[in-house]
Design a protein around this motif. Structure first.
Motif, PDB file in Angstrom:
ATOM      1  N   PHE A  61       0.644  -1.331  -0.109  1.00  0.00           N
ATOM      2  CA  PHE A  61      -0.094  -0.116   0.084  1.00  0.00           C
ATOM      3  C   PHE A  61       0.950   1.470  -0.132  1.00  0.00           C
ATOM      4  CE2 PHE A  61      -2.754   3.412   2.205  1.00  0.00           C
ATOM      5  CZ  PHE A  61      -2.990   3.207   1.227  1.00  0.00           C
ATOM      6  N   SER A  62       2.330   1.526   0.493  1.00  0.00           N
ATOM      7  CA  SER A  62       2.831   2.386   1.427  1.00  0.00           C
ATOM      8  C   SER A  62       4.001   2.479  -0.429  1.00  0.00           C
ATOM      9  CB  SER A  62       3.773   1.591   1.964  1.00  0.00           C
ATOM     10  OG  SER A  62       3.473   2.188   3.242  1.00  0.00           O
ATOM     11  N   VAL A  63       3.897   1.606  -1.431  1.00  0.00           N
ATOM     12  CA  VAL A  63       4.468   1.368  -2.484  1.00  0.00           C
ATOM     13  C   VAL A  63       3.481   2.249  -3.513  1.00  0.00           C
ATOM     14  CG1 VAL A  63       5.147   0.532  -4.519  1.00  0.00           C
ATOM     15  CG2 VAL A  63       6.735  -0.724  -2.155  1.00  0.00           C
ATOM     16  N   GLU A  64       2.003   1.861  -3.474  1.00  0.00           N
ATOM     17  CA  GLU A  64       1.366   2.047  -4.626  1.00  0.00           C
ATOM     18  C   GLU A  64       0.851   3.273  -3.975  1.00  0.00           C
ATOM     19  OE1 GLU A  64      -3.820   1.300  -5.311  1.00  0.00           O
ATOM     20  OE2 GLU A  64      -2.429  -0.090  -3.964  1.00  0.00           O
ATOM     21  N   LYS A  65       1.022   4.223  -3.058  1.00  0.00           N
ATOM     22  CA  LYS A  65       0.528   5.485  -2.452  1.00  0.00           C
ATOM     23  C   LYS A  65       1.571   6.480  -3.637  1.00  0.00           C
ATOM     24  CE  LYS A  65      -0.780   8.382   1.421  1.00  0.00           C
ATOM     25  NZ  LYS A  65      -0.833   9.192   0.902  1.00  0.00           N
ATOM     26  N   LYS A  66       2.727   5.736  -3.528  1.00  0.00           N
ATOM     27  CA  LYS A  66       4.247   6.860  -3.951  1.00  0.00           C
ATOM     28  C   LYS A  66       4.085   6.492  -5.501  1.00  0.00           C
ATOM     29  CE  LYS A  66       7.190   5.569   0.012  1.00  0.00           C
ATOM     30  NZ  LYS A  66       8.360   5.299   0.425  1.00  0.00           N
ATOM     31  N   ASN A  67       3.826   5.614  -5.821  1.00  0.00           N
ATOM     32  CA  ASN A  67       3.417   5.445  -7.319  1.00  0.00           C
ATOM     33  C   ASN A  67       2.608   6.492  -7.652  1.00  0.00           C
ATOM     34  OD1 ASN A  67       5.318   2.973  -7.843  1.00  0.00           O
ATOM     35  ND2 ASN A  67       4.361   2.160  -7.537  1.00  0.00           N
ATOM     36  N   ARG A  68       1.143   6.351  -7.193  1.00  0.00           N
ATOM     37  CA  ARG A  68       0.056   7.554  -7.235  1.00  0.00           C
ATOM     38  C   ARG A  68       0.979   9.020  -6.984  1.00  0.00           C
ATOM     39  NH1 ARG A  68      -4.181   6.582  -3.078  1.00  0.00           N
ATOM     40  NH2 ARG A  68      -3.363   4.377  -3.157  1.00  0.00           N
TER      41      ARG A  68
END
Length: 106
Positions: A61-68
């Protein structure tokens, strides 16, 4: 998939949904500092519970948020570049003013 794995999966989905809802809908609309702190505490509580429930889901989720966030910034830069390009080609007039006003938002 056994019952415990299913329960964990559903809890992870619920927690991610709550975090997204609080960050995208509740936080931008709050102007009161006290309420903002309360929302921050709730978001932190959900992050901690997500990490405790499934550390892999927490990191994903942290990686997805950073990518977003990176994609959003990249998109803003591209949009600003396109508006500047359009502004250079437009003659003075109402459309020129609208594009210039939009450009100020970036």
């Amino acid at each position: 998939m056994n019952e415990q794995e299913l329960h964990t999966l559903l809890e992870v989905q619920y927690l991610i949904g709550r975090i997204d809802e609080l960050q995208t809908k509740a936080m931008p609309n709050i102007s009161n500092l006290h309420k903002s702190r309360m929302i921050d505490q709730r978001i932190e509580k959900y992050y901690n519970k997500l990490k405790k429930t499934s550390e892999i889901a927490y990191h994903m989720f942290s990686v997805e948020k950073k990518n977003r966030d990176v994609a959003k910034q990249k998109s803003k830069l591209e949009m600003k570049s396109l508006l500047e390009e359009c502004l250079a080609l437009l003659p003075s007039g109402p459309l020129y003013i609208k594009v210039k006003d939009e450009l100020k938002k970036f």
